[in-house]
Scaffold this active site. Sequence first.
Site, PDB file in Angstrom:
ATOM      1  N   ASP A   1       7.892 -51.730  27.962  1.00 20.73           N
ATOM      2  CA  ASP A   1       8.759 -52.807  27.487  1.00 20.73           C
ATOM      3  C   ASP A   1       8.457 -54.131  28.199  1.00 20.73           C
ATOM      4  O   ASP A   1       7.519 -54.215  29.000  1.00 20.73           O
ATOM      5  CB  ASP A   1      10.217 -52.351  27.699  1.00 20.73           C
ATOM      6  CG  ASP A   1      11.108 -52.708  26.517  1.00 20.73           C
ATOM      7  OD1 ASP A   1      10.838 -53.725  25.870  1.00 20.73           O
ATOM      8  OD2 ASP A   1      12.076 -51.964  26.261  1.00 20.73           O
TER       9      ASP A   1
ATOM     10  N   TRP B   1       7.898 -57.129  21.583  1.00 23.97           N
ATOM     11  CA  TRP B   1       8.682 -57.683  20.467  1.00 23.97           C
ATOM     12  C   TRP B   1       7.988 -58.826  19.729  1.00 23.97           C
ATOM     13  O   TRP B   1       8.645 -59.696  19.149  1.00 23.97           O
ATOM     14  CB  TRP B   1      10.056 -58.166  20.955  1.00 23.97           C
ATOM     15  CG  TRP B   1      10.642 -57.343  22.040  1.00 23.97           C
ATOM     16  CD1 TRP B   1      10.959 -56.021  21.974  1.00 23.97           C
ATOM     17  CD2 TRP B   1      10.971 -57.770  23.376  1.00 23.97           C
ATOM     18  NE1 TRP B   1      11.465 -55.603  23.171  1.00 23.97           N
ATOM     19  CE2 TRP B   1      11.492 -56.640  24.053  1.00 23.97           C
ATOM     20  CE3 TRP B   1      10.885 -58.994  24.054  1.00 23.97           C
ATOM     21  CZ2 TRP B   1      11.910 -56.692  25.385  1.00 23.97           C
ATOM     22  CZ3 TRP B   1      11.307 -59.053  25.383  1.00 23.97           C
ATOM     23  CH2 TRP B   1      11.804 -57.910  26.023  1.00 23.97           C
ATOM     24  N   GLY B   2       6.643 -58.861  19.774  1.00 21.43           N
ATOM     25  CA  GLY B   2       5.915 -59.907  19.045  1.00 21.43           C
ATOM     26  C   GLY B   2       5.774 -61.212  19.813  1.00 21.43           C
ATOM     27  O   GLY B   2       5.251 -62.193  19.273  1.00 21.43           O
TER      28      GLY B   2
ATOM     29  N   ASP C   1      14.664 -55.730  18.105  1.00 23.27           N
ATOM     30  CA  ASP C   1      15.200 -54.379  17.889  1.00 23.27           C
ATOM     31  C   ASP C   1      15.841 -54.205  16.515  1.00 23.27           C
ATOM     32  O   ASP C   1      16.620 -55.040  16.061  1.00 23.27           O
ATOM     33  CB  ASP C   1      16.238 -54.056  18.967  1.00 23.27           C
ATOM     34  CG  ASP C   1      15.580 -53.872  20.325  1.00 23.27           C
ATOM     35  OD1 ASP C   1      14.383 -54.190  20.470  1.00 23.27           O
ATOM     36  OD2 ASP C   1      16.278 -53.413  21.249  1.00 23.27           O
TER      37      ASP C   1
HETATM   38  C1  GLA Z   1      14.222 -52.950  24.306  1.00 19.36           C
HETATM   39  C2  GLA Z   1      13.327 -52.267  23.288  1.00 19.36           C
HETATM   40  C3  GLA Z   1      14.059 -51.110  22.642  1.00 19.36           C
HETATM   41  C4  GLA Z   1      14.534 -50.124  23.712  1.00 19.36           C
HETATM   42  C5  GLA Z   1      15.396 -50.852  24.742  1.00 19.36           C
HETATM   43  C6  GLA Z   1      15.739 -49.982  25.927  1.00 19.36           C
HETATM   44  O1  GLA Z   1      15.295 -53.600  23.704  1.00 19.36           O
HETATM   45  O2  GLA Z   1      12.891 -53.178  22.319  1.00 19.36           O
HETATM   46  O3  GLA Z   1      13.235 -50.448  21.703  1.00 19.36           O
HETATM   47  O4  GLA Z   1      13.416 -49.542  24.323  1.00 19.36           O
HETATM   48  O5  GLA Z   1      14.721 -52.001  25.250  1.00 19.36           O
HETATM   49  O6  GLA Z   1      16.537 -50.632  26.849  1.00 19.36           O
END
Ligand code: GLA
Length: 376
Positions: free
Chosen positions: A127, A162-163, A184
């Site tokens: 992440d 996330w891009g 998300d």
């Molecule tokens: C981010 C990621 C999610 C998940 C959460 C966990 O938001 O994008 O997919 O893994 O963290 O905290």
Amino acid sequence: MFVNKPPMGFNTWNTFAENISDEMIRETADAMVEKGLLAAGYQYLVIDDCWSKRQRDPETDKIVPDEKKFPHGMKAVSDYVHSKGLKFGMYSCAGVRTCADYPGSFGHEYLDAATFAEYGCDFLKYDYCYKPKDADGALLYRKISMALRSCGRDILLSACNWGCDDVHKWIRSTGAGMYRSTGDITDSFVSFRDIFLSQLDNFVYSAPGCFNDIDMLTVGMRNRGNVAASGCTDEEYRTEFALWCMFSAPLMLGCDVRNIDDVTLKLVTNPHLIRINQDEEGRPPFVANCCGDTKAGIYVKVMSDNELAILFCNLADDDRRMWLPLENIGIPVSSGKALRLTDVYTGEDAGAHKEYLMYRVPAHDTRMFIAKIVNA
Ligand code: GLA
């Protein structure tokens, strides 16, 4: 590791978030086998955030599992998952803390990769929260990739930024096998629609080696669990799954597979849909509409064995008559060729068609076919 097809599996986050445990993972592993999900290709069982203690071990500096959730440690969980024929996935973060405020791997990349290898890990979701401002994101993904590549185990790197930072331009060069390109998902039509549309121009940056990950599926969540929102109808879930399959996105289930309902199980194990997703050529679809209406898109994907997948996808809020002149996909009337269709949802022969295809598609719904080019 070279990832030649979109990875398939299950991830804990969408339904469970911090409510994960040894027992819940073992039950999920059992369910993935008993319900035929493993046989359909869903091989990774991935534990997302919240598995560790809040702080590293003061003596070893290692991340340590929360013993209330995982009283037998992670190796025991991993051994159980492997004993079922599944592969075991875990989670960490490029920043100093994970998104849910557990220890991240920043500055500990090699130690953590070694720890994941000790656990018998096969997949690492990585992440992007709490990244120090001046740290170079691409370098952090290179670092964890090199750490994994030298840890003695084959571990698929699943990047999750996330891009941000034009990730599609550089992620493939890091060695990652898939990369999250969006924020998300939540369990609603609007959420998956907008996620999909945001990537329409970026699916060309998705191919064997590194696939564009548009997030874990919400299919079958039925508005329960961590990312519950307004929920989806059966047709909307089918649309979501069809889009993920058509665009070669990783298929990571997010519903509670222990209690998966029959409609969802049938959908996510549909052999035609999975064949389209896993096609070895891994080509991006092209948009075949004549009028450029992205809310009611017609997508065509060239596949192996001279087949095509065709998706009529109505993301608009009203019913549409969707028209596809075969000229638009390179089969003019003068070619003397026609398309013989199989309906992907029913498995039935949907006839041979020349010149054009036309279907009325209800709001938020889809029609999907596998086609062969035949003599008219
Ligand atoms: C981010 C990621 C999610 C998940 C959460 C966990 O938001 O994008 O997919 O893994 O963290 O905290």
